[in-house]
Scaffold this motif. Structure first.
Motif, PDB file in Angstrom:
ATOM      1  N   GLY A  68       0.780  -1.321   0.000  1.00  0.00           N
ATOM      2  CA  GLY A  68       0.105   0.053  -0.163  1.00  0.00           C
ATOM      3  C   GLY A  68       0.747   1.207  -0.096  1.00  0.00           C
ATOM      4  O   GLY A  68       0.373   2.507  -0.217  1.00  0.00           O
ATOM      5  N   VAL A  69       2.253   1.004   0.186  1.00  0.00           N
ATOM      6  CA  VAL A  69       3.038   2.419  -0.243  1.00  0.00           C
ATOM      7  C   VAL A  69       3.309   2.802  -1.427  1.00  0.00           C
ATOM      8  O   VAL A  69       3.599   1.947  -2.230  1.00  0.00           O
ATOM      9  CB  VAL A  69       4.316   1.981   0.711  1.00  0.00           C
ATOM     10  N   LEU A  70       2.733   3.866  -1.779  1.00  0.00           N
ATOM     11  CA  LEU A  70       2.713   4.173  -3.082  1.00  0.00           C
ATOM     12  C   LEU A  70       3.696   5.493  -3.342  1.00  0.00           C
ATOM     13  O   LEU A  70       3.519   6.462  -2.482  1.00  0.00           O
ATOM     14  CB  LEU A  70       1.411   4.610  -3.755  1.00  0.00           C
ATOM     15  N   LEU A  74       0.727   6.707  -6.721  1.00  0.00           N
ATOM     16  CA  LEU A  74       0.302   5.971  -8.016  1.00  0.00           C
ATOM     17  C   LEU A  74       1.128   4.496  -8.106  1.00  0.00           C
ATOM     18  O   LEU A  74       0.505   3.471  -8.218  1.00  0.00           O
ATOM     19  CB  LEU A  74       0.417   6.872  -9.264  1.00  0.00           C
ATOM     20  N   LEU A  75       2.342   4.880  -7.949  1.00  0.00           N
ATOM     21  CA  LEU A  75       3.328   3.251  -7.920  1.00  0.00           C
ATOM     22  C   LEU A  75       3.690   2.724  -7.083  1.00  0.00           C
ATOM     23  O   LEU A  75       4.183   3.371  -6.014  1.00  0.00           O
ATOM     24  CB  LEU A  75       4.422   3.842  -8.912  1.00  0.00           C
ATOM     25  N   PRO A  76       3.335   1.359  -6.680  1.00  0.00           N
ATOM     26  CA  PRO A  76       3.798   0.680  -5.621  1.00  0.00           C
ATOM     27  C   PRO A  76       5.242   0.609  -5.175  1.00  0.00           C
ATOM     28  O   PRO A  76       5.865   0.604  -6.485  1.00  0.00           O
ATOM     29  CB  PRO A  76       3.088  -0.780  -5.551  1.00  0.00           C
ATOM     30  N   ILE A  77       5.714   0.896  -3.941  1.00  0.00           N
ATOM     31  CA  ILE A  77       7.156   0.689  -3.743  1.00  0.00           C
ATOM     32  C   ILE A  77       7.998  -0.541  -4.283  1.00  0.00           C
ATOM     33  O   ILE A  77       8.849  -0.657  -4.891  1.00  0.00           O
ATOM     34  CB  ILE A  77       7.442   1.130  -2.510  1.00  0.00           C
ATOM     35  N   GLU A  78       6.997  -1.720  -4.308  1.00  0.00           N
ATOM     36  CA  GLU A  78       7.536  -3.032  -4.609  1.00  0.00           C
ATOM     37  C   GLU A  78       7.804  -2.838  -6.152  1.00  0.00           C
ATOM     38  O   GLU A  78       8.882  -3.401  -6.560  1.00  0.00           O
ATOM     39  CB  GLU A  78       6.495  -3.863  -4.409  1.00  0.00           C
TER      40      GLU A  78
END
Length: 108
Positions: A68-70, A74-78
């Protein structure tokens, strides 16, 4: 059932598996500026590509499969880490094979 940390765990395993290649090659981690120059273009192009795909509705990430970290909302940290980890593993592999092939040619 998926874990929200599954993607991060897979990336971590990729790094751990290729870590020993650091000592088989030319010391990729010790050449930080060179490594950054190799990875930065990949990161930039693929991040822009993903953002465009997300904004246009062509691509999305299931909220249960990411933390859920974006970045930029917009873009997930993963996904950003994927664009760093996979090229890093590729460079480590390339340098290890290159280092060993030079030894094989010299000794063989």
């Amino acid at each position: 059932m998926r874990s929200q940390y599954e993607y991060l765990m897979v990336l971590g395993v990729c790094v751990l598996i290729t870590l020993p290649l650091e000592w088989m090659g030319r010391g990729v981690y010790r050449r930080g500026p060179d490594l950054a120059r190799a990875i930065a273009p990949v990161l930039l192009v693929l991040a822009v590509w993903d953002v465009v795909a997300i904004v246009r509705g062509h691509w999305s990430f299931h909220p249960e499969a990411t933390t859920g970290v974006l970045l930029g909302g917009l873009l997930p940290i993963e996904e950003v880490l994927f664009f760093v980890v996979i090229p890093l593993c590729a460079v480590l592999t390339y340098e290890a094979v290159r280092g060993h092939s030079k030894r094989w040619l010299r000794d063989g």
